[in-house]
Enzyme design. Structure first.
Site, PDB file in Angstrom:
ATOM      1  N   GLU A  50      15.981 -11.547  30.990  1.00 36.83           N
ATOM      2  CA  GLU A  50      17.052 -11.194  30.584  1.00 36.83           C
ATOM      3  C   GLU A  50      17.131 -11.968  28.953  1.00 36.83           C
ATOM      4  OE1 GLU A  50      16.841 -12.242  33.526  1.00 36.83           O
ATOM      5  OE2 GLU A  50      18.219 -11.030  34.830  1.00 36.83           O
ATOM      6  N   PHE A 112      27.557 -16.389  46.061  1.00 34.99           N
ATOM      7  CA  PHE A 112      26.376 -15.937  45.777  1.00 34.99           C
ATOM      8  C   PHE A 112      26.094 -15.559  44.247  1.00 34.99           C
ATOM      9  CE2 PHE A 112      22.463 -13.111  45.755  1.00 34.99           C
ATOM     10  CZ  PHE A 112      21.581 -13.972  45.682  1.00 34.99           C
ATOM     11  N   GLN A 113      25.220 -16.138  43.548  1.00 31.89           N
ATOM     12  CA  GLN A 113      25.062 -15.631  42.241  1.00 31.89           C
ATOM     13  C   GLN A 113      26.185 -15.550  41.110  1.00 31.89           C
ATOM     14  OE1 GLN A 113      22.679 -11.982  41.900  1.00 31.89           O
ATOM     15  NE2 GLN A 113      20.606 -13.215  42.126  1.00 31.89           N
ATOM     16  N   LYS A 162      32.528  -7.290  39.782  1.00 26.79           N
ATOM     17  CA  LYS A 162      31.890  -6.272  40.204  1.00 26.79           C
ATOM     18  C   LYS A 162      33.145  -5.320  40.850  1.00 26.79           C
ATOM     19  CE  LYS A 162      28.817  -4.328  43.727  1.00 26.79           C
ATOM     20  NZ  LYS A 162      27.478  -4.675  44.163  1.00 26.79           N
ATOM     21  N   MET A 478       3.391 -26.601  14.615  1.00 29.40           N
ATOM     22  CA  MET A 478       4.214 -27.435  13.682  1.00 29.40           C
ATOM     23  C   MET A 478       4.320 -28.722  14.314  1.00 29.40           C
ATOM     24  SD  MET A 478       5.890 -27.150  11.296  1.00 29.40           S
ATOM     25  CE  MET A 478       6.571 -25.763  10.399  1.00 29.40           C
TER      26      MET A 478
END
Lengths: 588, 163
Positions: A50, A112-113, A162, A478
């Site tokens: 993502e 959940f999630q 949802k 760096m």
């Protein structure tokens, strides 16, 4: 007719003219993905992580004039997106990020999630929404695009539970949007612009300092016109590169921590500074006290009032859209005929050209080992300076900024504000999709590329034939440079052992890989990579570069712009060789 | 320096956390904060007492204005204004203290709003200093509990904050 929230979302994205949605499906957004399946107006790009979806959408926007769109699921999908969102926020990039959320009845129950995405993203977005009722969805999307793209642009998150994506309502997309508490400024105050024009004309050592606001504000043409009318030296910041053509005679190079000698000294010793869409970042002026130690008058043009006078005191603030303000300023200059005094300007240029002479970007070429600077210069030659260049973060980023002379705005795409490793490859992907005919090069390092290397897979799936140039010095370069300068060369954890064979990695993903160790091969390999035979292929070039090379000049944290660490050939040079020292403060 | 900011903000879920989040994320102080809807139910009004240099207050104001839901911000310090704070204070009131407490409440124009055999609960409004002074005036051992609202402020005279 009533349609579902998912269908509404899809319709709204179509109305906004969205071409690509970068995303990754999951439980909370399955309804939306089903609606996407049933439409053809925009294309969905399935990334492998993502974070990459947001970077790709971000670079899609940075390399075009459109709002980027990313779509992620709830919970881990949403939190994976946060780094990308923060990156876009720091660089003021217009994005709409849609995240799925658990159903409204489950919110707050540690479902959940589930994650509080509005809460998680709040400090790193321009604005965010949780849509609790499908009847608010279309208007929210309209508002999100409007907020993302206007004023100082930035990412906007829309969190969609949802059940909202399932519920149905009548669809109507609002034609316009009015938010009483949000009125982005456009025109600058004419009186202030007049004062600014007066001040510029009184200046003896005027200097134009152009930042990312000019690039995002599509003001490249106006910046060039102003530079030409005034005939004064110009610098671009890291984010502003390309606002003025890097080959323009008035361009003195980038400024700041790794800016050129001439740009940094001009910034330090100018007497009238015109800041355009730039915010006096710590990587640009270091510490304000040092920067202001020589009296100068500052004109600051910015669309965001909070950027003005945040780090330095400003004499003439002008709040407005950069393009509008510069247009008005140019008109006033033409009308009034006011210009900086020619003889003072001539003396100023004489001084600036003195500073230019030693060429602070000169490096020692080698026939033994590949110099990273040489790779970038060759890239410039091979692509005629026309490629869109994305970068990751580190030494290679600074070399790309220093040695690729960007010719136009939106040609240089890097994570300036947040310094996000892993940005380069997904960004190249997004830029290539926005500009299918352009040459796109991703300049990266062996450290950075491994932070999102899985996107080689996405590049294969969507045929984005970007050219990946990895400047592989087997160090987090760096970090190594800083450890060398500030930590007694104790290279704590900056060396990566067990590097993969990048050629095989590229091949494993179905691409073309090259390993280059000999400086003589740099040009032929780049020519081949960008040549007709590999035009349609992603090419990954693993350049084994000099392990000891450092980025110069460098302004150490806390020092003044006139206290640079210079490259070896300039070592010991006096850094304040300004002959009109006694003139300081004469501007009243 | 102490400043008192008045903020008109959309009466929406999450708006308050955006404001407080801004203060904590940017390292500003909130000394007190009060908020309630206005006569227009779509708008809330916040009063934030904070402190900082002029530059800091300028940044706070600009950053607040950047929040999409914020309609207007004013610094009440810029001109005459009135501040009020409410305190409820529960004190031990037995024996000879009982009369004394009543007298003290009267002097400070407080009202006793709850009485038991051993306690008084006194309601007191006024600028913060007055409430401080009341606490100081009492023997600390008699104070059982205090609760204060934080300041609400409004400009004097014709000056109004409205859209």
């Amino acid at each position: 007719m009533e349609i579902s929230g998912s269908e509404i979302l899809v319709r709204c994205l179509q109305e906004e003219g969205v071409e690509f949605v970068f995303g990754y499906p999951g439980g909370a957004v399955l309804e939306i993905y089903d609606a996407i399946f049933r439409q053809t107006a925009f294309k969905h790009v399935l990334v492998r992580h993502e974070q990459a979806a947001v970077h790709a959408a971000d670079a899609y926007s940075r390399s075009s004039d459109k709002v980027g769109v990313a779509l992620v699921t709830s919970g881990p999908g949403a939190t994976n997106a946060l780094t990308g969102i923060a990156t876009a926020y720091m660089d003021s990039i217009p994005l709409v990020v849609i995240s799925g959320q658990v159903g409204t009845s489950a919110i707050g129950l540690d479902a959940f999630q589930e994650v509080d995405m509005v809460g998680c993203s709040r400090p790193i977005v321009k604005h965010n929404f949780l849509v609790k009722d499908v009847r608010d969805l279309a208007e929210t999307i309209k508002k999100a695009f409007y907020i993302a793209a206007t004023g100082r642009p930035g990412p906007v998150v829309i969190d969609i539970p949802k059940d909202v994506s399932i519920h149905k309502t009548e669809y109507k997309y609002p034609e316009s949007v009015a938010i009483r508490s949000y009125s982005p400024p456009t025109k600058g105050h004419p009186g202030q612009i007049k004062k600014a024009v007066q001040l510029i004309a009184e200046g003896k050592r005027p200097f134009l300092y152009v930042g990312g606001g000019a690039v995002q504000g599509r003001a490249g043409k106006e910046v060039t016109e102003l530079a030409n009318i005034l005939g004064i030296p110009v610098t671009n910041t890291l984010m502003g590169l390309g606002a003025l053509d890097g080959t323009h005679p008035h361009f003195v190079g980038m400024l700041g921590m790794h800016g050129t000698y001439e740009a940094n000294l001009a910034m330090q010793y100018c007497d009238v500074l015109i800041a355009v869409g730039a915010r006096f970042d710590d990587r640009v002026i270091s510490v304000p006290n040092h920067f202001l130690s020589n009296p100068k008058k500052i004109i600051h043009i910015d669309v965001d009032p909070s950027s003005i006078a945040k780090r330095v005191k400003v004499d003439i603030p002008i709040v407005g859209d950069v393009k509008h303000v510069l247009t008005d300023m140019i008109a006033q200059l033409r009308e009034s005929g006011l210009r900086p005094n020619p003889s003072a300007l001539e003396a100023w240029w004489k001084q600036v050209n003195e500073w230019r002479k030693p060429d602070s970007l000169l490096y020692t070429p080698s026939t033994e080992v590949i110099k990273p600077q040489h790779v970038i210069q060759t890239l410039w030659n091979v692509t005629n300076g026309e490629a869109i260049v994305t970068s990751d973060v580190g030494q290679h980023q600074m070399w790309a900024a220093q040695y690729y002379k960007f010719r136009r705005p939106k040609q240089w795409i890097n994570s300036g504000g947040l310094g996000t490793m892993g940005f380069g490859l997904p960004a190249a992907m997004g830029a290539q999709l926005a500009n299918p005919d352009a040459q796109v090069a991703c300049v990266t390092g062996e450290g950075s590329i491994q932070m999102n290397i899985q996107e080689l897979s996405t590049c294969k799936q969507y045929h984005t034939p970007v050219k990946v140039l990895s400047l592989n010095n087997r160090y987090l370069g760096m970090v190594r440079q800083w450890q060398e300068f500030f930590y007694g060369t104790r290279y704590s954890e900056s060396y990566m052992d067990a590097l993969p064979d990048f050629v095989k990695v590229a091949e494993a993903y179905g691409h073309v890989g090259f390993k280059v160790e000999n400086p003589a091969d740099v040009e032929p390999v780049l020519k081949e990579a960008f040549g007709p035979s590999l035009k349609e292929r992603l090419v990954f070039i693993d350049f084994r570069t000099d392990q000891t090379e450092n980025v110069f000049p460098m302004v150490q944290n806390g020092r003044g712009l006139n206290q640079m660490d210079l490259p070896p050939h300039m070592a010991g040079m006096q850094q304040a060789p300004f002959e009109n020292n006694r003139d300081y403060g004469n501007l009243s | 320096m102490r400043h008192i900011l008045s903020i008109l903000i959309e009466n929406e879920a999450g708006a308050l956390s955006r404001v407080t989040g801004l203060f904590s994320a940017r390292g500003y102080n909130i000394d007190s904060l009060t908020v309630q809807t206005t006569e227009d139910p779509t708008l809330s009004r916040m009063t934030i007492v904070t402190h900082g240099s002029d530059e800091v207050i300028e940044q706070i104001t600009k950053q607040l204005n950047k929040l999409i839901e914020v309609v207007k911000v004013i610094d009440l310090n810029e001109s005459d204004h009135i501040e009020r704070e409410l305190m409820l204070i529960k004190v031990r009131a037995t024996g000879k203290d009982r009369e004394e407490m009543k007298r003290m409440a009267d002097i400070f124009r407080g009202r006793i709003i709850d009485v038991t055999e051993k306690t008084y609960t006194i309601e007191l409004t006024g600028p913060g200093e007055k409430l401080d002074a009341f606490i100081k005036a009492l023997d600390s051992t008699v104070i059982l509990e205090t609760v204060r609202t934080g300041a609400s402020g409004i400009g004097r005279g014709e000056r109004i904050l409205k859209i």
